[in-house]
Design a protein around this motif. Structure first.
Motif, short mmCIF file in Angstrom:
data_model
loop_
_atom_site.label_atom_id
_atom_site.label_comp_id
_atom_site.label_asym_id
_atom_site.label_seq_id
_atom_site.Cartn_x
_atom_site.Cartn_y
_atom_site.Cartn_z
N TYR A 18 0.83 -1.21 0.00
CA TYR A 18 0.00 0.00 0.00
C TYR A 18 0.86 1.26 0.00
O TYR A 18 0.57 2.21 -0.73
CB TYR A 18 -1.00 0.03 1.17
N CYS A 40 -5.13 -4.20 6.60
CA CYS A 40 -6.12 -4.52 5.56
C CYS A 40 -5.79 -5.85 4.89
O CYS A 40 -6.66 -6.72 4.76
CB CYS A 40 -6.21 -3.40 4.54
N PHE A 44 -7.95 -9.33 4.82
CA PHE A 44 -8.36 -10.01 3.59
C PHE A 44 -8.12 -11.51 3.71
O PHE A 44 -8.99 -12.32 3.36
CB PHE A 44 -7.59 -9.48 2.38
N VAL A 61 -15.18 -9.09 -1.47
CA VAL A 61 -14.75 -7.74 -1.85
C VAL A 61 -15.58 -6.70 -1.11
O VAL A 61 -15.03 -5.71 -0.59
CB VAL A 61 -14.83 -7.53 -3.38
N CYS A 64 -14.48 -6.66 2.55
CA CYS A 64 -13.15 -6.08 2.70
C CYS A 64 -13.16 -4.58 2.40
O CYS A 64 -12.45 -3.80 3.04
CB CYS A 64 -12.14 -6.82 1.83
N THR A 65 -13.98 -4.15 1.44
CA THR A 65 -14.09 -2.73 1.14
C THR A 65 -14.68 -1.98 2.33
O THR A 65 -14.22 -0.87 2.67
CB THR A 65 -14.94 -2.50 -0.12
N VAL A 68 -11.89 -1.69 4.83
CA VAL A 68 -10.94 -0.65 4.42
C VAL A 68 -11.53 0.73 4.69
O VAL A 68 -10.84 1.61 5.22
CB VAL A 68 -10.56 -0.81 2.93
N SER A 110 -11.97 -0.93 -3.77
CA SER A 110 -12.60 -2.25 -3.93
C SER A 110 -11.83 -3.09 -4.94
O SER A 110 -11.71 -4.31 -4.78
CB SER A 110 -14.07 -2.12 -4.32
N CYS A 113 -8.94 -4.34 -3.13
CA CYS A 113 -9.38 -5.40 -2.23
C CYS A 113 -9.45 -6.73 -2.96
O CYS A 113 -9.01 -7.76 -2.43
CB CYS A 113 -10.75 -5.07 -1.62
N ILE A 117 -7.33 -9.89 -1.80
CA ILE A 117 -7.96 -11.15 -1.39
C ILE A 117 -7.28 -12.31 -2.12
O ILE A 117 -6.90 -13.32 -1.51
CB ILE A 117 -9.47 -11.13 -1.67
#
Length: 138
Positions: A18, A40, A44, A61, A64-65, A68, A110, A113, A117
């Motif tokens: 990131y 994050c 995931f 997704v 996880c979004t 986040v 997303s 993400c 994942i």
């Protein structure tokens, strides 16, 4: 001890990735983004392992979004509002909340993400022998 190594590796990789993405596209980053990026990527992988990779990818997704977005909001309230470090400000973006999160960036996140994942699932399997992920759309 395996779990500590596993969690630390995934956290550090998420932080590095990131931080690198942000420096590449924004020109700079902040150490707090390294920490958040690590948590994050860790989430995931954790959510996939916990649910044995049975949920469809779109649901993972979405989950996880939301993680986040919540992480960015909480981090932003601490580092930008409370500590006044002014790391980022989405105040000029549409559909934003206190300048800390906004819908356009959540849509962008997303996509990250989805990649995170897939990456975390396969790395946890290949490097640590965790259950092999089996992704499906529906």
């Amino acid at each position: 001890m395996k779990r500590v190594s596993e969690y630390f590796f995934i956290w550090a990789l998420g932080g590095i990735l990131y931080y690198t993405i942000e420096v590449t596209f924004r020109g700079f980053s902040h150490w707090s983004m390294f920490v958040l990026g690590g948590f994050c990527l860790l989430f995931f992988g954790w959510q996939g392992l916990l649910l044995k990779w049975q949920d469809p990818l779109w649901l993972q997704v979405l989950r996880c979004t939301l993680f986040v977005g919540a992480g960015e909001f909480i981090t932003g309230m601490i580092v930008n509002k409370w500590m006044k470090w002014e790391v980022w400000d989405y105040s000029n973006q549409p559909l934003q909340l206190f300048g800390q999160v906004c819908v356009p960036f959540l849509i962008l996140f997303s996509g990250l993400c989805a990649l995170g994942i897939l990456l975390s699932g396969y790395l946890l399997h290949w490097l640590y022998g965790e259950e092999k992920p089996h992704f499906h759309v529906l």
